[in-house]
Design an enzyme around this catalytic site. Structure first.
Site: not given
Lengths: 116, 654
Positions: B286-288, B290
């Site tokens: 997921g967003s980690t 980014k």
């Protein structure tokens, strides 16, 4: 028989000379006996000493085995004590005791005082 | 004496002498010049080959606390052919060992020459069996692996089977070192079968089995496990993992998974409980992800933290699909720093598209995704990334916000540590030292730098972007620790549905990772929660746990966490109740006058002594009852005062 042989016979047959020879023979046989006995004694003594030393080595080995076994037992006991200590100071146990038995809480940051 | 008698005596004497000489000579010959055949015959009678199985080496945490050790536990065996009365023997043993009679009887009637009746029994029971001597029944000690803290660090330690072989975790990875080599030695025994030589015993005790010191801190490990368990239970998640790492060295201070198991009774646990999820399980991050996309973009000079991206008002069409923002946000124009702060999917996708698949793919590989970290635990998964050739613009976009790529928790925290460590990627490790039975170090496991993934300047820029995530309006505001700058990033990823090939509409992996203090990172922490019910966002489910873990771990490692605001103290109330005035230590020249401390609490004494260079040692608990040196004594700098505490008097409170 020549003269000198006759003289020699006379001397030998002289009772005092004959006694002297007999004494000399006895003394030689006694010496042989004594030396033999001494030899036997030395040999027997050496063998006994050798056997004694072997027995002593075996005895000492038994003692070492016994002490080594004792050392092993003590080391094992030490391990058991360390296990008990680890179980007694287990964080799970301490946490449960502190919380349930003594109604304690985890300290907040402000409550922590560091010692030098 | 007549001459004839004399001669007879001499003959007898010579005969005796001769026979004696013969015997002595033969004895001498046998003792010193014996034929090898005869020597072999003799040795066969008193020598026996015995096998020496070394006791398995212990495992300690970084501070020398025992985590696993071996003890001699008795096992009861039978030689069925020697058992004369199997029925009566089975009756007796059944009572002594508390085992079913039929089970024992079946073993006693076995056609084997040797059978185990029961292994690793209570020593008390074994002693009873040993005291009542029964023909064909015997006791032998076997090394048993014991984990004194139960489930603590079970996924790291693993466990060893009854035969003393490591089956999981460190026990398996370092099995040869912990087990040592089995030796066969020739030993002397007497007619009763007792050993005559101690050498085998000594060699049995001081073995080639070595001990291991781990990088784990027992206190931090316990706290992480406890809080992870609570968080999983409270959020209704299926499972959870948390890893605490030292970014500068790659040392793992704690690694926990929930559910867990007790390695002392590992047979009672399921495979699911025994799985070291942090190392073996892959998930979409997921967003980690980014954070790493931003780091690669900055390193490749594709963007700066202030580069602006059009976030398409919340909907971005690409490759026939529409990418949307989480929680229905509709961002218009965001800088790269803002993309990280608010966790914009479209912003991350656009950054990745600007970079191109070559740079992103290579960059992610450099951070260690898709390759094993090399952690010294068995069963590490490498993660999954599609081959670069197969990457479409859609793949590029989704990988940027952590979909279409699988990682392990250990890969994620290792990559994060590289950001915290000025761009240097370290190999994570669990074992820090191997020592022999004397405690002499055999091998030190030193930190290993894998590569410089990004420059220190890039790492610093990313760090600043991550600090903004924990701003009050950032997605990770619940990770904030008062009085400390914390860098972090939230992650919430839909779980792939292997049956449909799509994603579960209502199942998520929530995560949070970060490091603290942001300006001088001491710890990097990752928290992953699998399928939390209710609130499933990383910022709400995992971030609070991150904050708790970091606060405790920093305290445990001796790093002061100072709060901006002092919380009201309980001790103030106690002080007023007891009506005790806290004195002060007066300096007189180069010496210090210790006042009467009677009635003070431990905290008050500790605070008092923190002001002066005088050491203090505490005994007991409660309030001060006694002190040495006594009140009004003068002490020099460096002196030690011993303070004895006792429970306060119920009336005076002192």
């Amino acid at each position: 028989m020549t003269n000198h042989k006759k003289v020699y016979k006379v001397i030998l047959e002289n009772p005092r000379v004959a006694e002297f020879h007999s004494r000399k023979k006895k003394s030689v046989s006694t010496q042989i006996t004594l030396v033999s006995l001494l030899l036997i004694g030395v040999m027997t003594g050496s063998m006994l000493f050798y056997v004694w030393s072997r027995v002593k080595v075996v005895e000492l080995n038994y003692a070492i085995v016994e002490l080594t076994q004792l050392e092993q037992e003590l080391l094992e006991q030490n391990r058991q004590f360390r296990l008990q200590l680890a179980a007694m100071t287990s964080p799970t146990r301490l946490d449960m005791m502190a919380t349930n038995k003594f109604n304690m809480n985890w300290p907040t940051n402000e409550q922590i005082v560091r010692l030098k | 004496m007549p001459p004839q008698r004399n001669i007879r005596l001499i003959i007898v004497f010579i005969l005796i002498l001769f026979v004696y000489g013969l015997i002595a000579g033969r004895a001498f010959q046998l003792q010193f010049f014996a034929d090898r055949k005869i020597v072999n015959l003799a040795e066969r009678q008193y020598q026996r080959m015995i096998k020496l199985k070394p006791k398995r080496g212990a495992v300690y945490d970084r501070n020398g606390n025992e985590l696993a050790l071996s003890l001699d536990i008795p096992s009861v065996y039978a030689r069925p052919r020697l058992v004369k009365a199997p029925f009566q023997t089975a009756d007796k043993l059944s009572r002594m060992l508390n085992m079913p009679r039929d089970q024992i009887l079946a073993k006693l009637k076995s056609k084997n020459s040797f059978v185990w009746l029961t292994r690793q029994v209570d020593p008390g029971k074994a002693e009873i069996v040993s005291n009542i001597k029964m023909r064909g029944i015997g006791i032998v000690n076997e090394g048993r692996r014991i984990y004194p803290h139960g489930s603590l660090a079970s996924h790291i330690l693993g466990f060893a089977g009854v035969d003393g072989r490591g089956l999981e975790g460190v026990e398996r990875k370092y099995d040869e070192i912990l087990r040592g080599e089995e030796h066969s030695v020739m030993s002397d025994f007497d007619a009763l079968g007792r050993p005559i030589s101690a050498a085998p015993l000594l060699r049995g005790a001081y073995t080639s089995a070595h001990f291991l010191y781990l990088t784990i801190n027992k206190s931090i490990q316990y706290f992480v496990e406890r809080e992870l368990g609570n968080a999983v239970e409270e959020s209704g998640a299926d499972a959870g993992s948390a890893v605490v790492m030292v970014p500068r060295t790659g040392e793992i201070l704690a690694l926990a998974n929930y559910p867990s198991y007790d390695p002392n009774v590992f047979r009672r646990s399921s495979l699911l409980e025994r799985r070291n999820r942090a190392v073996t399980d892959m998930f979409e991050p997921g967003s980690t992800m980014k954070v790493f996309v931003a780091a690669i973009a900055l390193e490749e000079k594709v963007a700066t933290p202030r580069t602006r991206y059009d976030c398409e008002n919340g909907e971005f069409k690409i490759g026939g699909r529409v990418i949307r923002e989480a929680q229905g946000h509709r961002w218009k124009n965001l800088t790269l720093a803002d993309i990280i702060k608010v966790s914009s999917n479209i912003g991350a996708a656009k950054t990745a598209l600007q970079m191109g698949k070559g740079k992103l793919y290579q960059g992610l590989r450099s951070f260690g995704f898709g390759v094993p970290t090399g952690i010294d635990l068995p069963g590490e998964a490498v993660g999954l990334t599609q081959p670069r050739e197969k990457w479409t613009p859609l793949t590029l976009s989704t990988v940027a916000f952590g979909q279409g790529i699988s990682v392990t928790a250990i890969q994620l925290v290792t990559a994060l540590s590289a950001i915290a460590n000025g761009g240097k990627l370290m190999r994570p490790f669990i074992v820090r030292q191997e020592v022999d039975y004397r405690g002499v170090s055999v091998r030190e496991f030193t930190p290993q730098a894998v590569s410089q993934v990004v420059s220190p300047e890039t790492a610093a820029q990313v760090r600043e972007m991550m600090v903004r995530v924990t701003d009050p309006d950032g997605t990770g505001s619940l990770a904030v620790i008062e009085g400390m700058r914390v860098a972090g990033k939230t992650g919430t990823a839909q779980k792939p549905d292997v049956m449909t090939g799509g994603y579960h509409p209502d199942q998520y992996v929530a995560s949070f990772f970060g490091f603290a203090p942001a300006d001088d990172p001491k710890l990097a922490v990752l928290v992953v929660m699998d399928n939390a019910k209710g609130s499933y966002f990383g910022g709400t489910v995992a971030a609070p746990l991150f904050r708790k873990i970091v606060t405790h771990a920093l305290n445990a490692e001796g790093i002061r966490v100072t709060a901006k605001q002092q919380a009201p103290r309980k001790s103030v109330e106690v002080r007023s109740l007891r009506a005790v005035e806290v004195p002060f230590i007066r300096r007189v020249g180069d010496r210090y006058m210790i006042p009467s401390l009677r009635g003070l609490t431990m905290r008050e004494v500790a605070e008092l002594f923190n002001e002066v260079p005088v050491k203090v040692r505490f005994r007991g608990s409660g309030v001060v009852r006694d002190q040495n040196p006594p009140a009004e004594s003068m002490v020099s700098a460096g002196a030690t005062c011993v303070i004895t505490f006792a429970q306060p008097d119920s009336e005076s409170g002192i």
